[in-house]
Design an enzyme around this catalytic site. Sequence first.
Site, PDB file in Angstrom:
ATOM      1  N   HIS A   1      -5.966  -6.211  -2.535  1.00 12.69           N
ATOM      2  CA  HIS A   1      -6.826  -6.361  -1.361  1.00 12.69           C
ATOM      3  C   HIS A   1      -7.134  -7.817  -1.046  1.00 12.69           C
ATOM      4  O   HIS A   1      -7.990  -8.097  -0.200  1.00 12.69           O
ATOM      5  CB  HIS A   1      -8.121  -5.571  -1.545  1.00 12.69           C
ATOM      6  CG  HIS A   1      -7.967  -4.102  -1.326  1.00 12.69           C
ATOM      7  ND1 HIS A   1      -9.005  -3.212  -1.415  1.00 12.69           N
ATOM      8  CD2 HIS A   1      -6.865  -3.357  -1.009  1.00 12.69           C
ATOM      9  CE1 HIS A   1      -8.560  -1.988  -1.165  1.00 12.69           C
ATOM     10  NE2 HIS A   1      -7.264  -2.045  -0.925  1.00 12.69           N
TER      11      HIS A   1
ATOM     12  N   HIS B   1       0.587   4.176  -2.776  1.00 10.03           N
ATOM     13  CA  HIS B   1       0.316   5.556  -2.391  1.00 10.03           C
ATOM     14  C   HIS B   1       1.482   6.480  -2.719  1.00 10.03           C
ATOM     15  O   HIS B   1       1.288   7.685  -2.889  1.00 10.03           O
ATOM     16  CB  HIS B   1      -0.020   5.636  -0.897  1.00 10.03           C
ATOM     17  CG  HIS B   1      -1.419   5.205  -0.596  1.00 10.03           C
ATOM     18  ND1 HIS B   1      -2.182   5.755   0.416  1.00 10.03           N
ATOM     19  CD2 HIS B   1      -2.215   4.274  -1.187  1.00 10.03           C
ATOM     20  CE1 HIS B   1      -3.379   5.183   0.440  1.00 10.03           C
ATOM     21  NE2 HIS B   1      -3.410   4.276  -0.520  1.00 10.03           N
TER      22      HIS B   1
ATOM     23  N   ASN C   1      -3.698   8.763   4.101  1.00  8.17           N
ATOM     24  CA  ASN C   1      -2.546   8.160   4.778  1.00  8.17           C
ATOM     25  C   ASN C   1      -2.570   8.295   6.299  1.00  8.17           C
ATOM     26  O   ASN C   1      -2.063   7.426   7.016  1.00  8.17           O
ATOM     27  CB  ASN C   1      -1.248   8.778   4.258  1.00  8.17           C
ATOM     28  CG  ASN C   1      -1.026   8.516   2.781  1.00  8.17           C
ATOM     29  OD1 ASN C   1      -1.350   7.448   2.274  1.00  8.17           O
ATOM     30  ND2 ASN C   1      -0.467   9.502   2.075  1.00  8.17           N
TER      31      ASN C   1
ATOM     32  N   ARG D   1       0.827  -1.212   0.000  1.00  5.59           N
ATOM     33  CA  ARG D   1       0.000   0.000   0.000  1.00  5.59           C
ATOM     34  C   ARG D   1       0.859   1.260   0.000  1.00  5.59           C
ATOM     35  O   ARG D   1       0.547   2.245  -0.683  1.00  5.59           O
ATOM     36  CB  ARG D   1      -0.925  -0.008   1.219  1.00  5.59           C
ATOM     37  CG  ARG D   1      -1.906   1.165   1.292  1.00  5.59           C
ATOM     38  CD  ARG D   1      -2.919   0.930   2.404  1.00  5.59           C
ATOM     39  NE  ARG D   1      -3.940   1.973   2.442  1.00  5.59           N
ATOM     40  CZ  ARG D   1      -3.924   3.015   3.279  1.00  5.59           C
ATOM     41  NH1 ARG D   1      -2.933   3.142   4.166  1.00  5.59           N
ATOM     42  NH2 ARG D   1      -4.893   3.911   3.248  1.00  5.59           N
TER      43      ARG D   1
END
Length: 324
Positions: free
Chosen positions: A199, A72, A100, A68
């Site tokens: 996910h 990001h 975040n 992740r």
Amino acid sequence: MAGVVITGRALVAAVAVVVAVLLGGAAEAQQLSPNFYSRTCPNLASIVRSGMASAVRTEPRMGASILRLFFHDCFVNGCDGSILLDDTSTFTGEKSAGPNANSARGFEVIDAIKTQVEASCKGTVSCADILALAARDGVNLLGGPTWSVALGRKDSRTASQSAANSNLPGPGSSLATLISMFGNQGLSARDMTALSGAHTIGRAQCQFFRSRIYTERNINASFASLRQQTCPRSGGDANLAPFDVQTPDAFDNAYYQNLVSQRGLLHSDQELFNGGSQDGLVRQYSTNPSQFSSDFVSAMVKMGNLLPSSGTATEVRLNCRKVN
């Protein structure tokens, strides 16, 4: 006069060299190579792998957390390590941005790996490259595919809280929004659906899926009831639930099987299978794990090639949390 002209040219050339060192950009995209550190830091891959193996062994969820972080990072001005920068009294970075704050994690794992890398080859490997390798290894250590990571990224000397707030899709995003936001990064709808398969590992906080389990209709009733046990209508915002109810810590295609049976945890997850353009692809991935793995790898490589725009000041940080 001839001597003066030569001196001027030499000065211009020297300035050009300094600028080339400080500025990253499109030219760097042509320099990415899996062998970038083969001579300058030959043990890099094994150091990163060892660090990630230790982190995942301690906490399997960390594989998802590092993945992740990479996602990001790349969606905000390219894969430049900007998400790793701490805020200071005069600088507000991406860690405190909405997507975040209180949810991005794993920074200490990257710090630990960076320390080992610096001990082996000081001032050579960027934090951005370490993050790219760590994300790959986290996936593989949890049973997912592996791939060749092109290296040679540099670390940005700045970060953008506003871009983090605007570029990253949220848990309530519609399919149209997801397609648009990934498209803004040059990633196709197919890339988006494959990357969403990340996910299949990891956890989400109650605050990000409460609305879905209490108000949405396209959700399996028993699944909603299960999630409500640890996510009350009020309170418990930080309580965690796995994205994949079947195999939460294994990187496989169960995520898509869950979507087909309306067991997507986030609204944005279930949007991939809700009578829209990606339904057919989700069905393919749910029954063909090799197809998912192949498309996921292709999309990860494509995302990893996103770099800062020309003119961005870059460097190889000695400490991932601050500029040199």
